[in-house]
Every structure is written in structure tokens, then in C-alpha cells.
Design a protein around this motif. Structure first.
Motif, PDB file in Angstrom:
ATOM      1  N   HIS A 326      32.790 -22.736 -19.777  1.00 15.76           N
ATOM      2  CA  HIS A 326      32.793 -22.416 -18.346  1.00 15.76           C
ATOM      3  C   HIS A 326      32.144 -21.055 -18.106  1.00 15.76           C
ATOM      4  CE1 HIS A 326      34.639 -21.518 -14.373  1.00 15.76           C
ATOM      5  NE2 HIS A 326      34.674 -22.821 -14.226  1.00 15.76           N
ATOM      6  N   ALA A 327      32.559 -20.053 -18.890  1.00 15.99           N
ATOM      7  CA  ALA A 327      32.007 -18.715 -18.735  1.00 15.99           C
ATOM      8  C   ALA A 327      30.532 -18.680 -19.110  1.00 15.99           C
ATOM      9  CB  ALA A 327      32.799 -17.726 -19.585  1.00 15.99           C
ATOM     10  N   ALA A 328      30.183 -19.273 -20.246  1.00 15.12           N
ATOM     11  CA  ALA A 328      28.799 -19.232 -20.708  1.00 15.12           C
ATOM     12  C   ALA A 328      27.862 -19.877 -19.687  1.00 15.12           C
ATOM     13  CB  ALA A 328      28.678 -19.925 -22.061  1.00 15.12           C
ATOM     14  N   THR A 329      28.279 -20.998 -19.111  1.00 12.56           N
ATOM     15  CA  THR A 329      27.425 -21.705 -18.155  1.00 12.56           C
ATOM     16  C   THR A 329      27.301 -20.946 -16.844  1.00 12.56           C
ATOM     17  OG1 THR A 329      28.022 -23.836 -19.122  1.00 12.56           O
ATOM     18  CG2 THR A 329      27.089 -23.868 -16.911  1.00 12.56           C
ATOM     19  N   LEU A 330      28.442 -20.562 -16.264  1.00 18.43           N
ATOM     20  CA  LEU A 330      28.383 -19.890 -14.962  1.00 18.43           C
ATOM     21  C   LEU A 330      27.646 -18.562 -15.057  1.00 18.43           C
ATOM     22  CD1 LEU A 330      31.874 -20.590 -13.357  1.00 18.43           C
ATOM     23  CD2 LEU A 330      29.740 -21.850 -13.111  1.00 18.43           C
ATOM     24  N   CYS A 331      27.841 -17.835 -16.155  1.00 15.80           N
ATOM     25  CA  CYS A 331      27.167 -16.545 -16.270  1.00 15.80           C
ATOM     26  C   CYS A 331      25.667 -16.719 -16.501  1.00 15.80           C
ATOM     27  CB  CYS A 331      27.804 -15.704 -17.368  1.00 15.80           C
ATOM     28  SG  CYS A 331      29.537 -15.263 -17.022  1.00 15.80           S
ATOM     29  N   ALA A 332      25.271 -17.793 -17.174  1.00 14.84           N
ATOM     30  CA  ALA A 332      23.844 -18.073 -17.348  1.00 14.84           C
ATOM     31  C   ALA A 332      23.199 -18.544 -16.056  1.00 14.84           C
ATOM     32  CB  ALA A 332      23.644 -19.118 -18.440  1.00 14.84           C
ATOM     33  N   ASP A 333      23.941 -19.318 -15.272  1.00 16.08           N
ATOM     34  CA  ASP A 333      23.386 -19.940 -14.066  1.00 16.08           C
ATOM     35  C   ASP A 333      23.441 -19.050 -12.828  1.00 16.08           C
ATOM     36  OD1 ASP A 333      23.089 -22.241 -15.571  1.00 16.08           O
ATOM     37  OD2 ASP A 333      24.559 -23.415 -14.452  1.00 16.08           O
ATOM     38  N   GLY A 334      24.459 -18.210 -12.749  1.00 19.11           N
ATOM     39  CA  GLY A 334      24.880 -17.664 -11.469  1.00 19.11           C
ATOM     40  C   GLY A 334      24.010 -16.545 -10.926  1.00 19.11           C
ATOM     41  N   HIS A 335      24.093 -16.417  -9.590  1.00 20.43           N
ATOM     42  CA  HIS A 335      23.485 -15.300  -8.859  1.00 20.43           C
ATOM     43  C   HIS A 335      24.626 -14.542  -8.186  1.00 20.43           C
ATOM     44  CE1 HIS A 335      19.205 -16.512  -9.302  1.00 20.43           C
ATOM     45  NE2 HIS A 335      19.778 -17.692  -9.519  1.00 20.43           N
ATOM     46  N   TYR A 336      24.723 -13.265  -8.501  1.00 17.35           N
ATOM     47  CA  TYR A 336      25.883 -12.450  -8.159  1.00 17.35           C
ATOM     48  C   TYR A 336      25.455 -11.250  -7.317  1.00 17.35           C
ATOM     49  CZ  TYR A 336      27.967 -15.360 -11.723  1.00 17.35           C
ATOM     50  OH  TYR A 336      28.414 -16.454 -12.432  1.00 17.35           O
ATOM     51  N   PRO A 337      26.401 -10.507  -6.780  1.00 12.64           N
ATOM     52  CA  PRO A 337      26.015  -9.320  -6.001  1.00 12.64           C
ATOM     53  C   PRO A 337      25.135  -8.342  -6.764  1.00 12.64           C
ATOM     54  CG  PRO A 337      28.302  -9.872  -5.560  1.00 12.64           C
ATOM     55  CD  PRO A 337      27.852 -10.787  -6.666  1.00 12.64           C
TER      56      PRO A 337
END
Length: 458
Positions: A326-337
């Protein structure tokens, strides 16, 4: 108030890990001989499900070929390889949820389709028997997206996965899916994706439009990805709680009471986390208006007990929902502030604080800005090591011109139906079905199942 002990059973389709089964769980690529023919090897009757066929698909750890290694993905299929409508690939959610433990339940649920389709499911990379293991993060978060974990758990997880963590993005899963399509001998797939599975289905359709026959998108995450600030779910809580209150005949305004409670105690992230989990146990949120009303009046004890009970019962092993994946995917995919995970870690907290200060009450009500910037998945990625991230498709790109069904529930806080309508703008003439009284994973309901049957049976 209904117990939340049904949360995991509901989320995973009432799956239980069979006692005595040994579950392997390598954190990196398993050493395996390459599959020279690109097929599904070791095909045999599934253990415990002999009426179905199971096998293994071998895929590259790194689809670019720059880093050596392979991964093995477990695959299950119904026996009707010559089904007239071809293969129906069902994608589970998370990210982090396996496919094979759910296969028998999904096959039963979709039984009316199986004269026309061969059902296929698989364990996406980093899930199931080969789940990525991050014990601290698993203990802290269980099956939750939103529980803030300990910083040490994040650091330990990132260290355990190492530089190979970057190979667990959605782009990697999409590349695996096309390997699976080829191994199945299918020119086109019909794809049924739930929650994160809907996002994977969309991204596959954007990457391989010629190989998609149709899409069922259930509990929709839009193709642009999830919003780590949850600025759709925050205001949607008022709509959902008021609808549930009206359905159950409660006499208070739970949205106003929620706003007053958050102002009084600053516990918005905990409440949103608990409500998002509780929808799986009770889409009517029974008892929630009463505990919010008491908390708003200065008596928070029942609310605190509710939050604690939900958190306790969110516990789940990595084999059923891997928080490492979950962490590996979201952190690879995500756009954050602060940008993406290729942004230096040192400046991320300041960027998040600037975002918190800029948020308005209108954006976050009935919560507050601290709720939006205090959610678990966001905080995991704030502290995730810097890494290269895959490119994302242009936000304006439309899905291929194939039949698309979008399913939503009007009580869903995990993926509020506002996201469904956002995604509908990227589809050609989509069919939209909103099921009243349904929460997340609409195909668990009779109405949701019937909508899928009507859509896929021609």
C-alpha cells in the motif's frame, strides 16, 4: 451500535486464511526461472477449489529490464477457456489486497456471467502469499488507509523494501496485466475493478486501449488518482451521515455535531478514519449520530470507545492487505502538497504546513484543515524516502470508446460518488448506477450485482 468485527470480512469478501497454511512472503523479487514462453506455468486444480485452475505467471521485477529479477504472480481461472465473450479479469483493491483468496466468492457472485466469460483473478505484485511485509506498519494501520502510523514504522518499512520499492507502482501492475493478457491468449479483456482495482483498470485502458473490450468500475477512484488530502470525502461526510440519519429516523444533525466535535477535540482524522471503516459493517452508520451528539455536548466517552473499537478491529495480516505494498504503491503514484516522491524529504513537512494554512473551512467542513493534512496515507508518503517515480498519463486523456459501467454507493466514504462523476467525464457514453443505501464495493449488494449482469450479458 453494531460491532465492527465484520470490517475485515466485509472488505475482503469474508475471506479467512486457512489454518495451517504456510504463507511465503518475500519482500523483494523471488528467485524464479524465467518463463520462456510467457505463459501461465504449473497449471493444476486450485488447492481447496478443485473446480478451478491455478497457475503462476512470471514477470520481470523491472519491466524496463535495467534491474534483473523476476516476480511470480499467482493466477486463478474458471475452466471455460472457450467462453464466447472471452476473459473477464476481476481486480481487487487496496492497493494491497490479493485476488486468489477471493476467487471462489467472486466466482459465485458472478456465476450468471460464467456461461459467457472466463473469470480470471490474480495476486497483484506484492500481495497475497508473496505480500510485502512491513510488520510495524501492518500493526499500526491494519486495513486502514487513514490511521497515522509511527514514524519508526515508516522508516522500518522503507528500509525493509529498499530501492526495489519503486517497482510496486500502478504502472508496474499495468505492465503485469498486459503480460497476463498475453499469457491468457486474449486479444482483449473485459475488466471489472473495485476501488483501487477501478484505478488499475482505468490506467490499463489508457495504456493499452486496443486490448480492452469493456470496463466495470465499482467504487471509483478517478484515473488522475486519489486525493491525499481527501477533500472530496471530507464534505461528503455531511451528505452521507445526513442520508443515513434520515433513513434510520434519527432526530439530530450529525454533520453539525461532527463539526462541533472536531472544533472541540481536534480529532477529525480519527473520526474520518473510524467512519470510513465503519461503513463496511453498517452503511446506515447506526449509533453514530448519537455518539456525535453526545460528544458535541461535551461527553466524548462513547465516541472515543467507538474510535478505539474500530481501530482494534481494523487489524489485518499482510497476506490479506499488505500495508507495505500500500505504501510503496501510493508513494510511487501519488501527487502531494510537496510534489511527488522524487521531491527531497527535507522540504515536505514545510510544504504540507503551507497547504494546511491555505485550506479554507468551506473545503474541509465538517472537519478542519488539520484533518486533511493528518491522514495516514499522506503522512506515510511525507516520510517515504526519495525515489524516482513513473510518468503518469495526461489528466485530460479519455478512456477508449468501449462500454463502461460506473457503480457507486451513496453511503461510500472510501470512494465518494463525486469521484465517480469525475471519472465519468473521461468515458464515452458511460452507464452510471448509484445504489441507494450501499457503501463501498457495490457488487456486494444485490442491486450492484444485477447492474453488472445487465451490463455484461448482451
Amino acid at each position: 451500535m453494531t460491532s465492527t468485527r465484520g470490517r475485515i470480512a466485509a472488505l475482503l469478501g469474508a475471506v479467512a486464511v486457512v489454518a495451517g497454511t504456510t504463507l511465503a512472503a518475500p519482500a523483494v523479487a523471488a528467485p524464479a526461472a524465467p518463463d520462456r514462453h510467457g505463459g501461465i506455468t504449473g497449471q493444476a486444480p486450485c488447492q481447496g477449489m478443485p473446480e478451478y485452475t491455478c497457475g503462476t505467471l512470471t514477470v520481470p521485477l523491472d519491466h524496463s529490464g535495467a534491474v534483473p529479477g523476476t516476480l511470480q504472480l499467482d493466477v486463478a481461472m474458471t475452466g471455460n477457456a472457450d467462453a464466447p465473450e472471452g476473459d473477464l479479469l476481476f481486480l481487487t483493491g487496496g492497493p494491497g489486497q490479493p485476488g486468489l483468496p477471493l476467487f471462489q466468492r467472486i466466482a459465485t457472485r458472478l456465476a450468471p456471467l460464467l456461461k459467457d466469460y472466463r473469470l480470471v483473478m490474480y495476486d497483484q505484485r506484492g500481495t497475497g502469499q508473496r505480500a510485502l511485509q512491513c510488520p510495524g506498519l501492518q500493526e499500526d494501520m491494519g486495513s486502514s488507509d487513514l490511521t497515522p502510523p509511527r514514524k519508526q514504522s515508516i522508516a522500518d518499512c522503507a528500509a525493509a523494501l529498499g530501492p526495489n520499492a519503486r517497482f510496486y507502482s500502478t504502472a508496474d501492475t499495468v505492465a503485469d496485466m498486459d503480460r497476463l493478457r498475453q499469457a491468457l491468449g486474449a486479444h482483449r479483456l473485459t475488466i471489472d475493478g473495485v476501488s483501487y482495482g477501478s484505478f488499475v483498470a482505468e490506467r490499463y485502458a489508457l495504456a493499452h486501449p486496443a486490448h480492452v473490450a469493456g470496463l466495470v468500475l465499482d467504487s471509483v477512484v478517478p484515473q488522475q488518482g486519489y486525493d491525499p488530502l481527501d477533500l472530496v470525502a471530507l464534505p461528503a461526510t455531511a451528505r452521507v451521515l445526513r442520508a443515513a440519519c434520515q433513513a434510520t429516523g434519527c432526530t439530530t444533525d450529525p454533520a453539525a455535531d461532527l463539526a462541533a466535535t472536531v472544533r472541540k477535540y481536534g480529532n477529525g482524522a480519527q473520526i474520518l478514519d473510524a467512519l470510513t471503516s465503519y461503513e463496511f459493517a453498517d452503511p446506515n452508520y447506526g449509533g453514530v449520530p448519537e455518539v456525535l451528539h453526545e460528544a458535541a455536548a461535551g461527553k466524548p466517552e462513547k465516541l472515543q470507545a467507538f474510535i478505539a473499537d474500530v481501530h482494534t478491529n481494523d487489524a489485518a495480516p499482510a497476506e490479506l492487505l499488505s500495508q507495505g505494498l500500500h505504501a510503496a504503491t501510493l508513494c510511487a503514484d501519488g501527487h502531494y502538497p510537496w510534489g511527488t516522491s522524487d521531491t527531497p524529504v527535507a522540504g515536505r513537512a514545510a510544504a504540507l504546513e503551507r497547504t494546511r494554512q491555505a485550506l479554507t473551512a468551506e473545503q474541509t467542513w465538517p472537519y478542519d484543515a488539520a484533518t486533511a493534512t493528518g491522514l495516514g496515507s499522506l503522512l506515510v508518503c511525507q516520510d517515504w524516502p526519495r525515489e524516482p517515480v513513473p510518468p503518469t498519463p495526461p489528466a485530460h486523456r479519455k478512456l477508449p470508446d468501449v462500454p463502461v459501467l460506473l457503480l457507486g454507493g451513496d453511503r461510500d466514504l472510501s470512494t465518494p460518488y463525486e469521484w465517480l462523476y469525475q471519472q465519468a467525464k473521461s468515458a464515452h457514453d458511460p452507464k452510471i448506477v448509484i445504489v441507494p443505501g450501499a457503501a463501498h464495493s457495490v457488487q456486494r449488494t444485490t442491486a450492484g450485482q444485477q447492474a453488472v449482469y445487465d451490463f455484461l450479458l448482451k
